[in-house]
Design a protein around this motif. Structure first.
Motif, PDB file in Angstrom:
ATOM      1  N   ASP A   1      -6.201   7.447   4.949  1.00  0.00           N
ATOM      2  CA  ASP A   1      -5.529   6.283   5.513  1.00  0.00           C
ATOM      3  C   ASP A   1      -5.424   5.187   4.463  1.00  0.00           C
ATOM      4  O   ASP A   1      -6.302   5.050   3.611  1.00  0.00           O
ATOM      5  N   LEU A   2      -4.340   4.426   4.576  1.00  0.00           N
ATOM      6  CA  LEU A   2      -4.089   3.380   3.583  1.00  0.00           C
ATOM      7  C   LEU A   2      -5.230   2.384   3.473  1.00  0.00           C
ATOM      8  O   LEU A   2      -5.674   2.042   2.384  1.00  0.00           O
ATOM      9  N   ASN A   3      -5.718   1.944   4.620  1.00  0.00           N
ATOM     10  CA  ASN A   3      -6.727   0.878   4.567  1.00  0.00           C
ATOM     11  C   ASN A   3      -8.101   1.357   4.117  1.00  0.00           C
ATOM     12  O   ASN A   3      -8.998   0.574   3.899  1.00  0.00           O
TER      13      ASN A   3
ATOM     14  N   ARG B   1      -5.369   4.751  -6.396  1.00  0.00           N
ATOM     15  CA  ARG B   1      -4.504   3.657  -5.989  1.00  0.00           C
ATOM     16  C   ARG B   1      -4.506   2.620  -7.103  1.00  0.00           C
ATOM     17  O   ARG B   1      -5.518   1.986  -7.375  1.00  0.00           O
TER      18      ARG B   1
ATOM     19  N   VAL C   1       3.828   7.423   1.060  1.00  0.00           N
ATOM     20  CA  VAL C   1       3.091   6.630   2.039  1.00  0.00           C
ATOM     21  C   VAL C   1       3.910   6.591   3.318  1.00  0.00           C
ATOM     22  O   VAL C   1       5.104   6.311   3.299  1.00  0.00           O
TER      23      VAL C   1
ATOM     24  N   VAL D   1      -1.531   8.149   3.332  1.00  0.00           N
ATOM     25  CA  VAL D   1      -0.935   8.725   2.130  1.00  0.00           C
ATOM     26  C   VAL D   1      -0.862  10.237   2.288  1.00  0.00           C
ATOM     27  O   VAL D   1      -1.830  10.875   2.702  1.00  0.00           O
TER      28      VAL D   1
END
Ligand code: FES
Lengths: 69, 174
Positions: free
Chosen positions: B73-75, B98, B159, B164
């Motif tokens: 997950d992005l966060n 990242r 994304v 991702v």
């Protein structure tokens, strides 16, 4: 040049080419140039009969030499 | 053939046992040449699997699409952090880094020298291989120091919906 030496050196060259082709084959394989990798594989394969042929010829020639003496 | 068998010891002609027992320590010219031929044979046989696999790849190249795979997950990923994942197969280690808010890069993390797992060093901004201290550039995956000569295979990522995904392994452009 002496035939014995020629045979010997051609065998050494065969083996040297073997090493070179193997190295190239693995690299081209990793680079995903599969056709080039196959080409090097085939080259490696034909080196063996060539080496065998040189060896046999050497055997025959030395036999002739022995008989002549 | 029978003639050959009656002679003791009969003339052997093989490419592996070419040193005679009673002068064990002597490898004559002929014996050495035989060894060379034997080695050429070993090279030939051992290059067969490479050729075979290459041929197989060549035939099945078009269908080299793997199902997209969620990495994280992005966060969950902070900027400058890295996540390990497996792609495309269960045994292919990969590394997602990242670099900024938007920018993600991912590589197959097997070092292109001898397959050691490459890891990300945030402080130095480089990917480093522990085995022989090979270094790779994060932006492109190309080797910058040490023994590796080939860039790490890039994995395309995208994304989507706050996560991702790994899309495909990029082919090297030659
Ligand atoms: S395996 Fe990575 S540098 Fe040797």
């Amino acid at each position: 040049m002496n035939r014995r030496l020629v045979n010997f050196i051609s065998l050494l060259i065969c083996l040297f080419l073997n090493i070179v082709f193997t190295q190239k084959m693995v690299h081209q394989f990793k680079f995903e140039n599969y056709d080039v990798a196959i080409m090097y594989c085939v080259l490696n394969l034909i080196l063996f009969p060539i080496a065998l042929f040189v060896f046999k010829r050497d055997e025959k020639q030395s036999e002739v030499n022995r008989r002549e003496q | 053939m029978s003639e050959k068998n009656n002679r003791i010891p009969f003339d052997e002609n093989n490419y592996t046992h070419n040193i005679h027992r009673n002068n064990e320590r002597k490898l004559d010219r002929r014996g050495f040449m035989k060894t060379l031929v034997g080695a050429a044979g070993v090279f030939a046989v051992s290059s067969l699997p490479w050729g075979a696999v290459a041929a197989k790849e060549l035939m099945g190249l078009s269908e080299k699409e793997y199902p997209h795979k969620k990495i994280a997950d992005l966060n969950k990923i902070g900027i400058g952090e890295a996540v390990d994942f497996k792609f495309p197969g269960e045994h292919d280690d990969a590394l997602l880094i990242r670099l900024s808010e938007e920018k993600f890069v991912a590589y197959n993390s097997a070092c292109t020298h001898l397959q050691c797992p490459v890891f990300w060093v945030k402080e130095e901004g480089e990917m480093i291989c522990p085995c022989h201290h090979g270094k790779f550039d994060v932006e492109s995956g190309s080797p910058v120091a040490g023994p590796p000569r080939r860039p790490l295979p890039t994995i395309e990522v995208k994304v989507e919906n706050g996560a991702v995904y790994a899309v495909r392994v990029k082919r090297y452009e030659s």
